[in-house]
Design a protein around this motif. Sequence first.
Motif, PDB file in Angstrom:
ATOM      1  N   GLY A   1      -3.169  12.096   4.994  1.00 54.55           N
ATOM      2  CA  GLY A   1      -3.005  11.085   6.029  1.00 54.55           C
ATOM      3  C   GLY A   1      -2.477  11.548   7.357  1.00 54.55           C
ATOM      4  O   GLY A   1      -2.296  10.734   8.266  1.00 54.55           O
ATOM      5  N   MET A   2      -2.220  12.830   7.529  1.00 54.24           N
ATOM      6  CA  MET A   2      -1.734  13.304   8.818  1.00 54.24           C
ATOM      7  C   MET A   2      -2.863  13.333   9.844  1.00 54.24           C
ATOM      8  O   MET A   2      -4.034  13.522   9.506  1.00 54.24           O
TER       9      MET A   2
ATOM     10  N   MET B   1       0.846  -1.197   0.000  1.00 57.78           N
ATOM     11  CA  MET B   1       0.000   0.000   0.000  1.00 57.78           C
ATOM     12  C   MET B   1       0.881   1.248   0.000  1.00 57.78           C
ATOM     13  O   MET B   1       1.912   1.290   0.686  1.00 57.78           O
ATOM     14  N   GLN B   2       0.482   2.241  -0.769  1.00 56.25           N
ATOM     15  CA  GLN B   2       1.216   3.496  -0.831  1.00 56.25           C
ATOM     16  C   GLN B   2       1.223   4.191   0.535  1.00 56.25           C
ATOM     17  O   GLN B   2       0.191   4.338   1.178  1.00 56.25           O
ATOM     18  N   LYS B   3       2.395   4.611   0.969  1.00 56.56           N
ATOM     19  CA  LYS B   3       2.510   5.315   2.243  1.00 56.56           C
ATOM     20  C   LYS B   3       2.077   6.772   2.078  1.00 56.56           C
ATOM     21  O   LYS B   3       2.486   7.457   1.151  1.00 56.56           O
ATOM     22  N   THR B   4       1.232   7.251   2.976  1.00 58.36           N
ATOM     23  CA  THR B   4       0.812   8.654   2.959  1.00 58.36           C
ATOM     24  C   THR B   4       1.580   9.425   4.017  1.00 58.36           C
ATOM     25  O   THR B   4       2.488   8.903   4.653  1.00 58.36           O
ATOM     26  N   LEU B   5       1.204  10.693   4.204  1.00 57.73           N
ATOM     27  CA  LEU B   5       1.843  11.505   5.240  1.00 57.73           C
ATOM     28  C   LEU B   5       1.284  11.093   6.594  1.00 57.73           C
ATOM     29  O   LEU B   5       0.418  11.747   7.166  1.00 57.73           O
ATOM     30  N   SER B   6       1.765   9.993   7.109  1.00 58.11           N
ATOM     31  CA  SER B   6       1.272   9.496   8.380  1.00 58.11           C
ATOM     32  C   SER B   6       1.786  10.372   9.515  1.00 58.11           C
ATOM     33  O   SER B   6       2.595  11.259   9.310  1.00 58.11           O
ATOM     34  N   THR B   7       1.307  10.093  10.726  1.00 57.99           N
ATOM     35  CA  THR B   7       1.705  10.896  11.876  1.00 57.99           C
ATOM     36  C   THR B   7       3.213  10.835  12.052  1.00 57.99           C
ATOM     37  O   THR B   7       3.800   9.776  12.227  1.00 57.99           O
ATOM     38  N   LEU B   8       3.831  12.008  12.020  1.00 59.35           N
ATOM     39  CA  LEU B   8       5.281  12.077  12.131  1.00 59.35           C
ATOM     40  C   LEU B   8       5.738  12.609  13.477  1.00 59.35           C
ATOM     41  O   LEU B   8       6.829  12.327  13.937  1.00 59.35           O
TER      42      LEU B   8
ATOM     43  N   ALA C   1       3.572   6.095  -6.801  1.00 63.15           N
ATOM     44  CA  ALA C   1       2.442   6.873  -6.287  1.00 63.15           C
ATOM     45  C   ALA C   1       1.487   7.259  -7.414  1.00 63.15           C
ATOM     46  O   ALA C   1       1.898   7.487  -8.556  1.00 63.15           O
ATOM     47  N   HIS C   2       0.197   7.326  -7.082  1.00 60.29           N
ATOM     48  CA  HIS C   2      -0.786   7.858  -8.025  1.00 60.29           C
ATOM     49  C   HIS C   2      -1.743   8.757  -7.258  1.00 60.29           C
ATOM     50  O   HIS C   2      -1.769   8.774  -6.021  1.00 60.29           O
ATOM     51  N   LYS C   3      -2.547   9.526  -7.968  1.00 63.98           N
ATOM     52  CA  LYS C   3      -3.353  10.566  -7.333  1.00 63.98           C
ATOM     53  C   LYS C   3      -4.340  10.029  -6.310  1.00 63.98           C
ATOM     54  O   LYS C   3      -4.711  10.750  -5.372  1.00 63.98           O
ATOM     55  N   GLY C   4      -4.721   8.796  -6.440  1.00 61.00           N
ATOM     56  CA  GLY C   4      -5.656   8.233  -5.477  1.00 61.00           C
ATOM     57  C   GLY C   4      -5.057   7.979  -4.108  1.00 61.00           C
ATOM     58  O   GLY C   4      -5.784   7.704  -3.151  1.00 61.00           O
ATOM     59  N   ASN C   5      -3.725   8.061  -4.004  1.00 66.43           N
ATOM     60  CA  ASN C   5      -3.057   7.815  -2.734  1.00 66.43           C
ATOM     61  C   ASN C   5      -3.123   9.000  -1.776  1.00 66.43           C
ATOM     62  O   ASN C   5      -2.752   8.852  -0.603  1.00 66.43           O
ATOM     63  N   PHE C   6      -3.526  10.167  -2.251  1.00 66.13           N
ATOM     64  CA  PHE C   6      -3.343  11.386  -1.464  1.00 66.13           C
ATOM     65  C   PHE C   6      -4.649  12.065  -1.084  1.00 66.13           C
ATOM     66  O   PHE C   6      -4.710  13.276  -0.893  1.00 66.13           O
ATOM     67  N   GLY C   7      -5.681  11.264  -0.944  1.00 72.56           N
ATOM     68  CA  GLY C   7      -6.935  11.748  -0.415  1.00 72.56           C
ATOM     69  C   GLY C   7      -7.804  12.442  -1.443  1.00 72.56           C
ATOM     70  O   GLY C   7      -7.363  12.807  -2.538  1.00 72.56           O
TER      71      GLY C   7
END
Length: 511
Positions: A465-466, A1-8, A253-259
């Motif tokens: 994804g944050m 699964m593509q990684k998003t901007l998870s909690t950093l 990555a593709h556009k569907g990965n970023f919300g």
Amino acid sequence: MQKTLSTLTNNWAPSSLSQKVFLAQQVREHEAAAAQPCGFSMYMLMQRAGRGVFGHLKATYPYAHNILVLVGVGNNAGDGYVVATLAKSFGWQVTVAALNPHKVLSGDADTAQQAWIAEGGTIRPWQDIDFKNFDVIVDGILGTGLKGQVRKDASELICALNKTDLPVLSIDVPSGLDSDTGVPLGICVHADCTVTLVAKKQGMHTGQGKTYTGKLIYDDLDIALTFNKIAQPSAYLVSYDQLPKLEKRQANAHKGNFGRLLTLGANAGMPGSLRLTSEAALRTGAALVRAYCHTDSRLSISIGRPELMLTSDGLSAQLAWSTCLAIGPGLGTDKWATKLFNETMAHIESEQKTCVIDADGLNLLAESQHAFSTIFSPKHCVITPHPGEAARLLGCDVPDIEQDRLKAAQSLAKHYNAVCVLKGAGSIISNGEQSWICTDGNPGMATAGMGDTLTGIIAALLAQGMSATDAALYGVCLHGAAADIIAQQYGQRGMLASDLFEPLRVLVNPT
């Protein structure tokens, strides 16, 4: 699964004392205990304070050789006497003028005064002084222990000081400033520079405090390690450079990965706000942004930005399409806006989607009778009020908000069960448990559309994804850092909200 901007950040809490702020009472309670393991008595700490201030005075005003030191009767005066003694020994011409020259001092302040007299120094009434005869004025009149309004005698001195054109360096805090809230206690010295000691005080970093403090220099007096171990900060200072770097996108990555971000607002005649919000979201990395607006606003929003999707009907379908929502910019408060707002709130309640609420969304929120604590969650929702909106949300007046900005932000976060961004000089981010003060940004941001742009930035980070806390932290700092780049390149005056789009692209792409 593509990684998003998870909690950093994991509720980012820096370890360095220089990135923490405290209440004045905390400093007074803990400074002796922090100094003792370092082998410093309190008088030795006062001497170190004086040496530190004198060193910063020389560095900041290298041309100075004729200074006026204004003193009161407390420990702040003691620091002033140490500065005066050091400057005289250095060969400068030094005049000490006192608020009450006949007052007998006590403790370490008396010891410092006697050292000044032993050096051949004299103490004159401030009324006998012509301020314009000096290079720099050192303010050691009142410290952080001031309670209540400034008394008449000190008020007259501060008033006279503020009328001068000479640079003023304040010791620890500008005299008359409440260092906890940043609010003048009747009247306050307008310092050009303040050297604050031991630990940073929260009120000097937000609201009016930033104006009165001027350039802020911090000197921990070499007790940072011990003080840091025993004192718990009231908030943290945060800037974009200090936050962990954003993750790079994966190669596949593709556009569907970023919300899928849905922005809602732009009532008839108010298209600009939502356009700024939506384009800021695109520039911050949201790949799919759709604006829901009044039919009369469609053309103005769509011109020049074909990448932005647009709709004016089928609200339930648009809400279902979205993974993140931003509502409020240009929304208005009429029948159309109220219906849109209520349907969106109902969707948020049923689906628990991430959202940002701003502008008229906040005004409608303030008017609503819903129990929003059951609808929102600090994991999912960010509210971004300016002081006027904050006052409406809390049912008070704007001066009540500005009287203690940190407390107001914390109250909003707890009351609405959301992450609160209280905008203004030294914007505050609070999730009800922890609070941060942003050090990025400049007065050039005081222009129309800046808040709309911030909403888009935060919403884009949420969509990618944050968590709400992280998105608010990164978003506020990104916003301020982009504005600082523009100010450095072109100056503060004339800055437009849309000017931030280009530096945003640079900042969100790690090198």
